[in-house]
Write a protein that holds these residues in place. Sequence first.
Motif, short mmCIF file in Angstrom:
data_model
loop_
_atom_site.label_atom_id
_atom_site.label_comp_id
_atom_site.label_asym_id
_atom_site.label_seq_id
_atom_site.Cartn_x
_atom_site.Cartn_y
_atom_site.Cartn_z
N THR A 130 0.80 -1.22 0.00
CA THR A 130 0.00 0.00 0.00
C THR A 130 0.83 1.28 0.00
N LEU A 131 2.05 1.22 0.51
CA LEU A 131 2.87 2.43 0.62
C LEU A 131 4.14 2.38 -0.21
N GLY A 132 4.28 1.39 -1.06
CA GLY A 132 5.48 1.27 -1.86
C GLY A 132 5.77 2.55 -2.63
N GLY A 133 6.91 3.16 -2.39
CA GLY A 133 7.32 4.37 -3.08
C GLY A 133 6.85 5.67 -2.44
N VAL A 134 6.00 5.60 -1.43
CA VAL A 134 5.47 6.83 -0.83
C VAL A 134 6.59 7.68 -0.24
N PHE A 135 7.49 7.08 0.47
CA PHE A 135 8.59 7.84 1.08
C PHE A 135 9.84 7.83 0.21
N THR A 136 10.13 6.72 -0.45
CA THR A 136 11.34 6.66 -1.27
C THR A 136 11.24 7.54 -2.51
N SER A 137 10.04 7.94 -2.90
CA SER A 137 9.92 8.85 -4.05
C SER A 137 10.47 10.24 -3.71
N PHE A 138 10.66 10.51 -2.43
CA PHE A 138 11.23 11.78 -1.99
C PHE A 138 12.69 11.59 -1.61
N ASP A 139 13.42 10.83 -2.41
CA ASP A 139 14.79 10.49 -2.07
C ASP A 139 15.74 11.69 -2.15
N ASP A 140 15.26 12.82 -2.68
CA ASP A 140 16.10 14.00 -2.69
C ASP A 140 16.08 14.74 -1.35
N ALA A 141 15.20 14.32 -0.46
CA ALA A 141 15.16 14.90 0.88
C ALA A 141 16.31 14.31 1.70
N SER A 142 17.11 15.19 2.26
CA SER A 142 18.29 14.73 3.01
C SER A 142 18.14 15.09 4.48
N TRP A 143 17.24 14.39 5.15
CA TRP A 143 16.93 14.65 6.55
C TRP A 143 18.15 14.50 7.46
N ALA A 144 19.02 13.57 7.14
CA ALA A 144 20.15 13.27 8.03
C ALA A 144 21.36 14.17 7.80
N ASP A 145 21.29 15.08 6.82
CA ASP A 145 22.40 15.99 6.54
C ASP A 145 22.41 17.10 7.58
N LYS A 146 23.29 16.97 8.55
CA LYS A 146 23.32 17.93 9.67
C LYS A 146 23.81 19.32 9.24
N ASN A 147 24.40 19.42 8.05
CA ASN A 147 24.74 20.74 7.53
C ASN A 147 23.49 21.49 7.10
N ARG A 148 22.46 20.76 6.75
CA ARG A 148 21.19 21.36 6.35
C ARG A 148 20.23 21.45 7.53
N PHE A 149 20.17 20.38 8.32
CA PHE A 149 19.22 20.30 9.42
C PHE A 149 19.92 19.93 10.70
N THR A 150 20.01 20.87 11.60
CA THR A 150 20.51 20.52 12.92
C THR A 150 19.41 19.73 13.63
N ASP A 151 19.78 19.00 14.65
CA ASP A 151 18.78 18.29 15.44
C ASP A 151 17.76 19.28 16.01
N ALA A 152 18.22 20.45 16.40
CA ALA A 152 17.32 21.46 16.99
C ALA A 152 16.29 21.92 15.97
N ARG A 153 16.70 22.17 14.74
CA ARG A 153 15.75 22.62 13.71
C ARG A 153 14.75 21.52 13.40
N LEU A 154 15.21 20.29 13.30
CA LEU A 154 14.29 19.17 13.05
C LEU A 154 13.32 18.99 14.22
N LYS A 155 13.83 19.13 15.44
CA LYS A 155 12.95 19.03 16.60
C LYS A 155 11.88 20.13 16.55
N ASP A 156 12.27 21.34 16.14
CA ASP A 156 11.30 22.43 16.00
C ASP A 156 10.24 22.08 14.96
#
Length: 185
Positions: A111-137
């Motif tokens: 039912t969810l195949g590709g729902v999240f992997t289709s957004f593979d350009d999102a780099s959530w774990a890149d701490k240069n882009r997103f500090t833990d504090a910004r993600l927590k916010d």
Amino acid sequence: MANETKLTSQALYQWLFEACNIMRGPINQDEYKSYITPLLFYKRISDNWDEEYDAALAESGGDKEYASFPEMHLLAIPDGCHWSDVRNATKDVGDRLTKAMLAIEQANQATLGGVFTSFDDASWADKNRFTDARLKDLIEHMSEHRLRNSDYPADIMGDAYEYLLKKFADLQKKTLASSSRRAAS
């Protein structure tokens, strides 16, 4: 705890779009949809799981084991992958978020195949882009309101998603127009 008061459609749209302000800076406007969309899906999946859990709990007279059975839920959320698990993370939040979304997709491939992997350009774990504090916010902002089916039926959420896509497209047009004007001068 999420606010159980339902927002008007317009207030819902604005609340969702306000999440973009939290990302402003490390994320370009044309990238918002790659972040907000999967986050919205993830939050909605977790909130609906909670709604199903609460219904099964009430049906069973408070039997938590019964309420947790996979048969009580439309979608599976693997251990450690619920919204609340990521919300409680204090470090490596982007990594936890990415792993949780991918695990949910894998657990619900039909039912969810590709729902999240289709957004593979999102780099959530890149701490240069997103500090833990910004993600927590960002996660705290998205946690302000429940997104259960009983709160917002699928058609309302579909409208909200379309609203966001239109806003993202409008922002992208403005960015392209601005870039074109600069290039022409």
